[in-house]
Design a protein around this motif. Structure first.
Motif, PDB file in Angstrom:
ATOM      1  N   ARG A  98      15.755   2.992  56.855  1.00  0.00           N
ATOM      2  CA  ARG A  98      15.413   4.346  56.434  1.00  0.00           C
ATOM      3  C   ARG A  98      15.894   4.592  55.003  1.00  0.00           C
ATOM      4  NH1 ARG A  98      18.026   6.660  60.033  1.00  0.00           N
ATOM      5  NH2 ARG A  98      16.420   6.599  61.634  1.00  0.00           N
ATOM      6  N   THR A  99      17.105   4.150  54.704  1.00  0.00           N
ATOM      7  CA  THR A  99      17.655   4.310  53.357  1.00  0.00           C
ATOM      8  C   THR A  99      16.854   3.505  52.343  1.00  0.00           C
ATOM      9  OG1 THR A  99      19.865   4.695  54.273  1.00  0.00           O
ATOM     10  CG2 THR A  99      19.748   4.079  51.948  1.00  0.00           C
ATOM     11  N   LEU A 100      16.503   2.273  52.684  1.00  0.00           N
ATOM     12  CA  LEU A 100      15.679   1.458  51.793  1.00  0.00           C
ATOM     13  C   LEU A 100      14.368   2.165  51.482  1.00  0.00           C
ATOM     14  CD1 LEU A 100      16.027  -2.165  53.256  1.00  0.00           C
ATOM     15  CD2 LEU A 100      17.154  -1.223  51.238  1.00  0.00           C
ATOM     16  N   TYR A 101      13.744   2.699  52.503  1.00  0.00           N
ATOM     17  CA  TYR A 101      12.462   3.375  52.328  1.00  0.00           C
ATOM     18  C   TYR A 101      12.608   4.600  51.428  1.00  0.00           C
ATOM     19  CZ  TYR A 101       8.248   5.988  53.396  1.00  0.00           C
ATOM     20  OH  TYR A 101       7.083   6.702  53.294  1.00  0.00           O
ATOM     21  N   MET A 102      13.622   5.430  51.700  1.00  0.00           N
ATOM     22  CA  MET A 102      13.805   6.663  50.922  1.00  0.00           C
ATOM     23  C   MET A 102      14.132   6.382  49.459  1.00  0.00           C
ATOM     24  SD  MET A 102      15.594   9.386  53.548  1.00  0.00           S
ATOM     25  CE  MET A 102      17.176   8.634  53.416  1.00  0.00           C
ATOM     26  N   LEU A 103      14.849   5.287  49.210  1.00  0.00           N
ATOM     27  CA  LEU A 103      15.240   4.943  47.841  1.00  0.00           C
ATOM     28  C   LEU A 103      14.262   3.993  47.167  1.00  0.00           C
ATOM     29  CD1 LEU A 103      19.088   4.519  48.361  1.00  0.00           C
ATOM     30  CD2 LEU A 103      17.848   6.529  47.508  1.00  0.00           C
ATOM     31  N   ASN A 104      13.192   3.647  47.886  1.00  0.00           N
ATOM     32  CA  ASN A 104      12.163   2.759  47.360  1.00  0.00           C
ATOM     33  C   ASN A 104      12.764   1.423  46.888  1.00  0.00           C
ATOM     34  OD1 ASN A 104       9.522   2.078  46.796  1.00  0.00           O
ATOM     35  ND2 ASN A 104       9.638   2.833  44.694  1.00  0.00           N
ATOM     36  N   ILE A 105      13.583   0.841  47.738  1.00  0.00           N
ATOM     37  CA  ILE A 105      14.190  -0.458  47.445  1.00  0.00           C
ATOM     38  C   ILE A 105      13.380  -1.524  48.181  1.00  0.00           C
ATOM     39  CG2 ILE A 105      16.261  -1.887  47.704  1.00  0.00           C
ATOM     40  CD1 ILE A 105      17.885   0.742  47.651  1.00  0.00           C
ATOM     41  N   SER A 106      12.955  -2.531  47.444  1.00  0.00           N
ATOM     42  CA  SER A 106      12.113  -3.573  48.043  1.00  0.00           C
ATOM     43  C   SER A 106      12.964  -4.604  48.788  1.00  0.00           C
ATOM     44  CB  SER A 106      11.299  -4.277  46.962  1.00  0.00           C
ATOM     45  OG  SER A 106      12.143  -5.092  46.173  1.00  0.00           O
ATOM     46  N   MET A 107      12.317  -5.297  49.710  1.00  0.00           N
ATOM     47  CA  MET A 107      12.999  -6.369  50.434  1.00  0.00           C
ATOM     48  C   MET A 107      13.349  -7.515  49.487  1.00  0.00           C
ATOM     49  SD  MET A 107      13.638  -5.244  53.343  1.00  0.00           S
ATOM     50  CE  MET A 107      14.264  -6.667  54.191  1.00  0.00           C
ATOM     51  N   ASP A 108      12.559  -7.694  48.425  1.00  0.00           N
ATOM     52  CA  ASP A 108      12.883  -8.715  47.425  1.00  0.00           C
ATOM     53  C   ASP A 108      14.223  -8.406  46.757  1.00  0.00           C
ATOM     54  OD1 ASP A 108      10.579 -10.162  47.928  1.00  0.00           O
ATOM     55  OD2 ASP A 108       9.431  -9.189  46.316  1.00  0.00           O
ATOM     56  N   GLU A 109      14.431  -7.134  46.402  1.00  0.00           N
ATOM     57  CA  GLU A 109      15.704  -6.744  45.777  1.00  0.00           C
ATOM     58  C   GLU A 109      16.865  -6.919  46.755  1.00  0.00           C
ATOM     59  OE1 GLU A 109      17.866  -2.984  43.527  1.00  0.00           O
ATOM     60  OE2 GLU A 109      15.727  -2.863  43.958  1.00  0.00           O
ATOM     61  N   VAL A 110      16.650  -6.562  48.001  1.00  0.00           N
ATOM     62  CA  VAL A 110      17.682  -6.745  49.022  1.00  0.00           C
ATOM     63  C   VAL A 110      17.996  -8.230  49.171  1.00  0.00           C
ATOM     64  CG1 VAL A 110      18.214  -6.522  51.481  1.00  0.00           C
ATOM     65  CG2 VAL A 110      17.106  -4.637  50.263  1.00  0.00           C
ATOM     66  N   GLU A 112      17.582 -10.675  46.974  1.00  0.00           N
ATOM     67  CA  GLU A 112      18.307 -11.152  45.789  1.00  0.00           C
ATOM     68  C   GLU A 112      19.781 -10.794  45.866  1.00  0.00           C
ATOM     69  OE1 GLU A 112      16.742  -9.757  42.048  1.00  0.00           O
ATOM     70  OE2 GLU A 112      14.695 -10.320  42.618  1.00  0.00           O
ATOM     71  N   ARG A 113      20.050  -9.530  46.203  1.00  0.00           N
ATOM     72  CA  ARG A 113      21.448  -9.073  46.265  1.00  0.00           C
ATOM     73  C   ARG A 113      22.195  -9.735  47.421  1.00  0.00           C
ATOM     74  NH1 ARG A 113      22.864  -4.029  43.399  1.00  0.00           N
ATOM     75  NH2 ARG A 113      21.177  -3.695  41.926  1.00  0.00           N
ATOM     76  N   TYR A 114      21.514  -9.964  48.528  1.00  0.00           N
ATOM     77  CA  TYR A 114      22.153 -10.641  49.653  1.00  0.00           C
ATOM     78  C   TYR A 114      22.518 -12.077  49.262  1.00  0.00           C
ATOM     79  CZ  TYR A 114      22.910 -12.738  54.220  1.00  0.00           C
ATOM     80  OH  TYR A 114      23.448 -13.430  55.271  1.00  0.00           O
ATOM     81  N   THR A 115      21.596 -12.769  48.624  1.00  0.00           N
ATOM     82  CA  THR A 115      21.848 -14.143  48.174  1.00  0.00           C
ATOM     83  C   THR A 115      23.027 -14.188  47.215  1.00  0.00           C
ATOM     84  OG1 THR A 115      19.511 -14.701  48.472  1.00  0.00           O
ATOM     85  CG2 THR A 115      20.810 -16.153  47.045  1.00  0.00           C
ATOM     86  N   ALA A 119      26.715 -15.976  47.759  1.00  0.00           N
ATOM     87  CA  ALA A 119      27.198 -16.950  46.769  1.00  0.00           C
ATOM     88  C   ALA A 119      28.549 -16.529  46.193  1.00  0.00           C
ATOM     89  CB  ALA A 119      26.178 -17.111  45.647  1.00  0.00           C
ATOM     90  N   ASP A 120      28.713 -15.228  45.919  1.00  0.00           N
ATOM     91  CA  ASP A 120      29.969 -14.739  45.335  1.00  0.00           C
ATOM     92  C   ASP A 120      31.101 -14.659  46.350  1.00  0.00           C
ATOM     93  OD1 ASP A 120      28.580 -14.457  42.983  1.00  0.00           O
ATOM     94  OD2 ASP A 120      28.439 -12.268  43.085  1.00  0.00           O
ATOM     95  N   THR A 121      30.769 -14.304  47.570  1.00  0.00           N
ATOM     96  CA  THR A 121      31.790 -14.066  48.603  1.00  0.00           C
ATOM     97  C   THR A 121      32.172 -15.335  49.348  1.00  0.00           C
ATOM     98  OG1 THR A 121      30.832 -11.859  48.867  1.00  0.00           O
ATOM     99  CG2 THR A 121      32.384 -12.598  50.546  1.00  0.00           C
ATOM    100  N   TYR A 122      31.223 -16.196  49.588  1.00  0.00           N
ATOM    101  CA  TYR A 122      31.454 -17.412  50.368  1.00  0.00           C
ATOM    102  C   TYR A 122      30.969 -18.634  49.596  1.00  0.00           C
ATOM    103  CZ  TYR A 122      31.757 -13.803  53.919  1.00  0.00           C
ATOM    104  OH  TYR A 122      32.080 -12.677  54.621  1.00  0.00           O
ATOM    105  N   PRO A 123      31.622 -18.936  48.473  1.00  0.00           N
ATOM    106  CA  PRO A 123      31.172 -20.094  47.678  1.00  0.00           C
ATOM    107  C   PRO A 123      31.323 -21.397  48.455  1.00  0.00           C
ATOM    108  CG  PRO A 123      33.261 -19.283  46.868  1.00  0.00           C
ATOM    109  CD  PRO A 123      32.818 -18.323  47.935  1.00  0.00           C
TER     110      PRO A 123
END
Length: 126
Positions: A98-110, A112-115, A119-123
């Motif tokens: 719901r938050t993604l939809y309301m803020l118009n955040i794409s799954m591609d952006e999610v 990228e940030r997840y990847t 990488a940063d948290t569990y090298p």
């Protein structure tokens, strides 16, 4: 322990117990904190801790031995992960979407940030 307003205290205590089991602090088959000890440590009524223990017994995460106390089940880790995954998918993920939809955040952006987060948290250790 700092309790949150959005979730029942007994469920927050159950989550704490699950974390201790997952972290290996309360291994399978070994005794976990008594109702009184945990209630004192968390500064809550023993009935609240008892409710958390009953909840976890119903989920087959812990069991009680008469005269000895509570212990983690042999399959506790797997059951905790399954329970938490189900709870996340049913309760938290719809709010996230719901938050993604309301803020118009794409799954591609999610993605990228997840990847990047992984990488940063569990090298990878080489």
């Amino acid at each position: 322990m700092e309790f949150k307003d959005k979730q029942s205290i007994y469920l927050q205590i159950a989550d704490y117990i699950c974390e201790q089991i997952l972290l290996g602090k309360w291994p399978a088959g070994q005794r976990i904190a008594s109702v009184r000890d945990l209630a004192g440590m968390m500064e809550v009524n023993p009935n609240t801790v008892m409710r958390a223990y009953e909840f976890l017994q119903n989920k087959e995460i812990i069991f009680t031995k008469r005269g000895i106390g509570y212990s983690a089940e042999e399959q506790a880790n797997e059951r905790i992960l399954a329970y938490r995954k189900e709870r996340f998918l049913e309760s938290e993920l719809p709010d996230f979407f719901r938050t993604l939809y309301m803020l118009n955040i794409s799954m591609d952006e999610v993605s990228e940030r997840y990847t990047k987060f992984i990488a940063d948290t569990y090298p990878v250790i080489k």
